[in-house]
Design a protein around this motif. Structure first.
Motif, mmCIF file in Angstrom:
data_model
loop_
_atom_site.group_PDB
_atom_site.id
_atom_site.type_symbol
_atom_site.label_atom_id
_atom_site.label_comp_id
_atom_site.label_asym_id
_atom_site.label_seq_id
_atom_site.Cartn_x
_atom_site.Cartn_y
_atom_site.Cartn_z
ATOM 1 N N ASP A 1 93.740 2.386 -37.008
ATOM 2 C CA ASP A 1 93.067 1.423 -37.878
ATOM 3 C C ASP A 1 91.557 1.639 -37.803
ATOM 4 O OD1 ASP A 1 92.623 -0.678 -39.601
ATOM 5 O OD2 ASP A 1 92.982 -2.253 -38.103
ATOM 6 N N PRO A 2 91.109 2.859 -38.123
ATOM 7 C CA PRO A 2 89.691 3.192 -37.916
ATOM 8 C C PRO A 2 88.729 2.452 -38.835
ATOM 9 C CG PRO A 2 90.806 4.963 -39.088
ATOM 10 C CD PRO A 2 91.871 3.999 -38.665
ATOM 11 N N GLU A 3 89.235 1.868 -39.928
ATOM 12 C CA GLU A 3 88.346 1.158 -40.845
ATOM 13 C C GLU A 3 87.948 -0.214 -40.311
ATOM 14 O OE1 GLU A 3 87.055 2.666 -43.464
ATOM 15 O OE2 GLU A 3 88.180 4.409 -42.744
ATOM 16 N N ARG A 4 88.714 -0.732 -39.388
ATOM 17 C CA ARG A 4 88.370 -2.016 -38.800
ATOM 18 C C ARG A 4 87.194 -1.833 -37.851
ATOM 19 N NH1 ARG A 4 92.455 -6.041 -35.385
ATOM 20 N NH2 ARG A 4 91.197 -7.947 -35.645
ATOM 21 N N GLY A 5 86.281 -2.764 -37.844
ATOM 22 C CA GLY A 5 85.077 -2.633 -37.036
ATOM 23 C C GLY A 5 85.356 -2.612 -35.551
ATOM 24 N N PRO A 6 84.398 -2.149 -34.758
ATOM 25 C CA PRO A 6 84.576 -2.076 -33.306
ATOM 26 C C PRO A 6 84.637 -3.463 -32.675
ATOM 27 C CG PRO A 6 82.327 -1.510 -33.901
ATOM 28 C CD PRO A 6 83.089 -1.621 -35.191
ATOM 29 N N TRP A 7 85.317 -3.530 -31.560
ATOM 30 C CA TRP A 7 85.496 -4.775 -30.818
ATOM 31 C C TRP A 7 84.609 -4.732 -29.582
ATOM 32 C CZ3 TRP A 7 89.209 -6.262 -26.555
ATOM 33 C CH2 TRP A 7 89.349 -7.646 -26.465
ATOM 34 N N TYR A 8 83.573 -5.580 -29.558
ATOM 35 C CA TYR A 8 82.606 -5.581 -28.454
ATOM 36 C C TYR A 8 82.115 -4.158 -28.186
ATOM 37 C CZ TYR A 8 83.935 -10.425 -27.692
ATOM 38 O OH TYR A 8 84.157 -11.771 -27.852
ATOM 39 N N ALA A 9 81.433 -3.627 -29.190
ATOM 40 C CA ALA A 9 80.983 -2.235 -29.146
ATOM 41 C C ALA A 9 80.055 -1.952 -27.969
ATOM 42 C CB ALA A 9 80.275 -1.879 -30.459
ATOM 43 N N GLU A 10 79.410 -2.984 -27.439
ATOM 44 C CA GLU A 10 78.498 -2.776 -26.318
ATOM 45 C C GLU A 10 79.224 -2.297 -25.055
ATOM 46 O OE1 GLU A 10 79.581 -7.208 -26.386
ATOM 47 O OE2 GLU A 10 79.098 -5.608 -27.829
ATOM 48 N N GLN A 11 80.558 -2.397 -25.028
ATOM 49 C CA GLN A 11 81.314 -1.931 -23.869
ATOM 50 C C GLN A 11 81.844 -0.502 -24.046
ATOM 51 O OE1 GLN A 11 81.462 -3.227 -21.034
ATOM 52 N NE2 GLN A 11 80.966 -5.378 -21.284
ATOM 53 N N ALA A 12 81.441 0.168 -25.126
ATOM 54 C CA ALA A 12 81.897 1.542 -25.365
ATOM 55 C C ALA A 12 81.219 2.519 -24.403
ATOM 56 C CB ALA A 12 81.612 1.945 -26.811
ATOM 57 N N LEU A 13 81.844 3.660 -24.215
ATOM 58 C CA LEU A 13 81.290 4.745 -23.416
ATOM 59 C C LEU A 13 80.831 5.875 -24.329
ATOM 60 C CD1 LEU A 13 83.945 5.051 -20.555
ATOM 61 C CD2 LEU A 13 81.782 3.801 -20.497
ATOM 62 N N THR A 14 80.072 6.798 -23.767
ATOM 63 C CA THR A 14 79.762 8.040 -24.468
ATOM 64 C C THR A 14 80.947 8.990 -24.314
ATOM 65 O OG1 THR A 14 78.781 9.107 -22.548
ATOM 66 C CG2 THR A 14 77.321 7.738 -23.914
ATOM 67 N N LEU A 15 80.996 10.009 -25.145
ATOM 68 C CA LEU A 15 82.086 10.983 -25.027
ATOM 69 C C LEU A 15 82.090 11.704 -23.682
ATOM 70 C CD1 LEU A 15 82.784 12.656 -28.471
ATOM 71 C CD2 LEU A 15 84.463 11.999 -26.760
ATOM 72 N N PRO A 16 80.935 12.138 -23.160
ATOM 73 C CA PRO A 16 80.977 12.761 -21.826
ATOM 74 C C PRO A 16 81.520 11.823 -20.755
ATOM 75 C CG PRO A 16 78.919 13.306 -22.918
ATOM 76 C CD PRO A 16 79.594 12.280 -23.773
ATOM 77 N N GLU A 17 81.158 10.547 -20.820
ATOM 78 C CA GLU A 17 81.659 9.593 -19.833
ATOM 79 C C GLU A 17 83.166 9.410 -19.955
ATOM 80 O OE1 GLU A 17 77.910 6.487 -19.267
ATOM 81 O OE2 GLU A 17 79.154 6.370 -21.066
ATOM 82 N N ALA A 18 83.634 9.267 -21.182
ATOM 83 C CA ALA A 18 85.070 9.055 -21.390
ATOM 84 C C ALA A 18 85.871 10.290 -20.989
ATOM 85 C CB ALA A 18 85.331 8.700 -22.851
ATOM 86 N N LEU A 19 85.369 11.467 -21.330
ATOM 87 C CA LEU A 19 86.066 12.703 -20.969
ATOM 88 C C LEU A 19 86.121 12.861 -19.447
ATOM 89 C CD1 LEU A 19 87.462 15.116 -22.274
ATOM 90 C CD2 LEU A 19 85.265 16.304 -22.273
#
Length: 548
Positions: A466-484
């Motif tokens: 469901d990529p069209e739906r907006g992010p949920w508490y986007a401030e808790q996202a990681l960067t790609l290097p961190e997630a990887l």
């Protein structure tokens, strides 16, 4: 300058032998050498790195035999991805069972069961799972009467999506001997109607009352199902898993390993109820071989959000209920002490903020002994953590073993039952900023095994479906290097395997995930993760999925 090391023999499968990888983006995840031109592999290990000419020279024998060239042709090679929380045997079994995941109504669920029962012999068990009352109109729990109409001639047992509730029909309740006089077991609940009769729903430790009579697959059937799950894991780019299951799965893994068919490294966390037996025989964490290792023991402190059994400091929204603790604080503190003395790290399921606090309290009470034994404990899920407790993970050296896909999957029911507390839920950024080691996984079969979807959720706070739906508490996202890192280096550190894997460097295992795109390239758009494919998976220098 090239690096080199001695090595042993390859393990199994389609071994590449001596090989040099080149011609693509080789991402080491090492800050000092993030990108390589070439990697040399022999005997299942990384034996040298450097330029293509240097690596080829190192691997060329005295009689002129050169290593196999593996031209990546622009693909990207990463340290092998590891899923840090699976139920692999359950996943394999569920592939042949009634699948109710995503079913949008109780009526549709019962119709699916009815079709399965129609094809089963009378009296034969109908097994399945994935039902989620939170998707159904009204959100009520299903009952045995619903199943009785769908399958009047068969006992039925269906686990909920979160795995913390079991739905039985009347025949299954009869076989289990569950009546109005059956007491709730400690840490469990037999849901009853107003007259006191069991409704057919068993929560948490009460599920054991049902599972003890459910027909079980033979060891051979279980091993076959597990092998299917292993192959699917390889197809998703996974080189290893941290598995949270019990005796049947452990035995099946041993059988596959002995037969040379376990093309996945498995770190097994055995149920904490077996701690006494492990103490008696002196088995410590780290025992095993290159493909199957006893990592520690797994305990539970609460239930789950979907079943409203996660243990909370404050009641669920619109309710007086705090959830269902499955172990008292004192008992868990004692369990940790015993496990530490036995040399076994503890992984504990804790979803609610009160359960997480209890886990941290127990680990803190045993901190000196834990450090002396050089063990790493971990909290599984850590979905709702009080802000005051987030820094404690880092101070105590507790790994946060989390599953990114849970956040976008759970967002609607989390908002319903946790309200404003969701600002502190699935708090990957807050934990990372507090210096906490993150290890990411899937919780399969609860969610998809696909780590690319997990990466997408981690960096966008959106669901990949469901990529069209907006992010949920986007401030808790990681960067790609961190997630990887959480799927590689973090996962390795969680089981004390950082000297063996997690980065691409000399001496480590030749475990690689080859992707269609370099997701760490400058300017890479996280939305493009939805198009990234796993091209090949290499375990111990052998191609176990795809072609190179």
């Amino acid at each position: 300058m090239a690096e080199t090391v001695d090595t042993g023999q390859p393990a199994f499968g389609q071994p590449l032998g001596k090989a040099v990888f080149f011609g693509g983006a080789i991402r080491t995840l090492r800050p000092d050498r993030p990108l390589l031109e070439a990697v040399g592999v022999a005997g299942g290990r990384i034996v040298c790195t450097g330029s293509r000419a240097e690596v080829q020279s190192r691997l060329t024998t005295g009689d002129g035999r050169r290593p196999r060239p593996v031209d990546l042709k622009g693909l990207a090679l990463f340290p092998g991805l590891v899923d840090a929380h699976t139920h692999l045997g359950s996943y394999g079994l569920r592939l042949d069972w009634v699948d109710l995941d995503g079913v949008a109504s109780l009526e549709e669920a019962c119709g699916t069961v009815a079709r399965a029962a129609a094809g089963a012999a009378p009296g034969k068990w109908v097994r399945g799972g994935g039902w989620n009352k939170n998707l159904w109109a009204g959100g009520r729990l299903p009952t045995r009467a619903d199943l009785d109409r769908a399958a009047p001639g068969n006992p039925v047992a269906l686990s909920s999506k979160d795995g913390h509730a079991l739905w039985l029909n009347s025949e299954a309740l009869r076989r289990a001997g569950i009546t109005r006089d059956t007491p709730d077991p400690p840490g469990g609940e037999i849901v009853r109607d107003r007259s006191g009769e069991p409704t057919g729903i068993l929560k948490e430790k009460a599920m054991d009352l049902g599972y003890r009579v459910v027909e079980q697959p033979s060891p051979e059937e279980y091993a076959a199902c597990l092998e299917r799950a292993v192959r699917l894991a390889n197809a998703h780019g996974l080189v290893g898993v941290h598995d949270m299951e019990g005796r049947s799965s452990f035995r099946a893994c041993q059988a596959l390993a002995a037969a040379g068919r376990l093309s996945l490294r498995v770190w097994m966390y055995l149920p904490a109820e077996h701690l006494g037996s492990l103490e008696d025989v002196g088995l410590e964490g780290g025992f095993g071989g290159p493909y199957l290792t006893v990592a520690g023991v797994k305990a539970f402190l609460d239930g789950a959000l979907g079943s409203q059994t996660a243990d909370l400091l404050r009641p669920y929204e619109g309710s007086q209920g705090h959830g269902l603790p499955t172990m008292e604080a004192e008992a868990f503190t004692d369990l940790v002490a015993r496990a530490v003395r036995a040399g076994l790290p503890v992984a504990v399921h804790a979803i609610g903020d009160r359960a997480n606090r209890k886990a941290l309290d127990a680990f803190e009470a045993n901190l000196a002994a834990t450090r002396a034994a050089r063990l790493r404990h971990r909290i599984e899920h850590a979905q709702l953590v009080h802000p005051d407790d987030i820094p404690r993970f880092g101070r105590l050296g507790v790994v946060a073993s989390m599953q990114p896909i849970h956040a976008p999957s759970d967002r609607d029911i989390a908002e319903r039952y946790w309200g404003k507390r969701c600002a502190d839920a699935y708090a990957w950024r807050a934990l990372a900023d507090a210096g906490v080691e993150l290890a990411f996984g899937s919780d399969v079969p609860v969610e998809t095994l696909d780590p690319i979807q997990g990466l997408y959720a981690a960096v966008t706070r959106k669901h990949p479906l469901d990529p069209e739906r907006g992010p949920w508490y986007a401030e808790q996202a990681l960067t790609l290097p961190e997630a990887l890192w959480a799927y590689t280096g973090g996962a390795a550190r969680a089981v004390g395997a950082e000297r063996e894997m997690g980065t691409i460097e000399v001496g480590k295992r030749a475990d690689f995930t080859v992707l269609s795109d370099d997701v760490l390239a400058d300017g890479f758009d996280p939305e493009a993760l939805l198009r990234v494919r796993v091209v090949a998976t290499v375990v111990g220098g052998s191609v176990v999925h795809g072609e190179l």
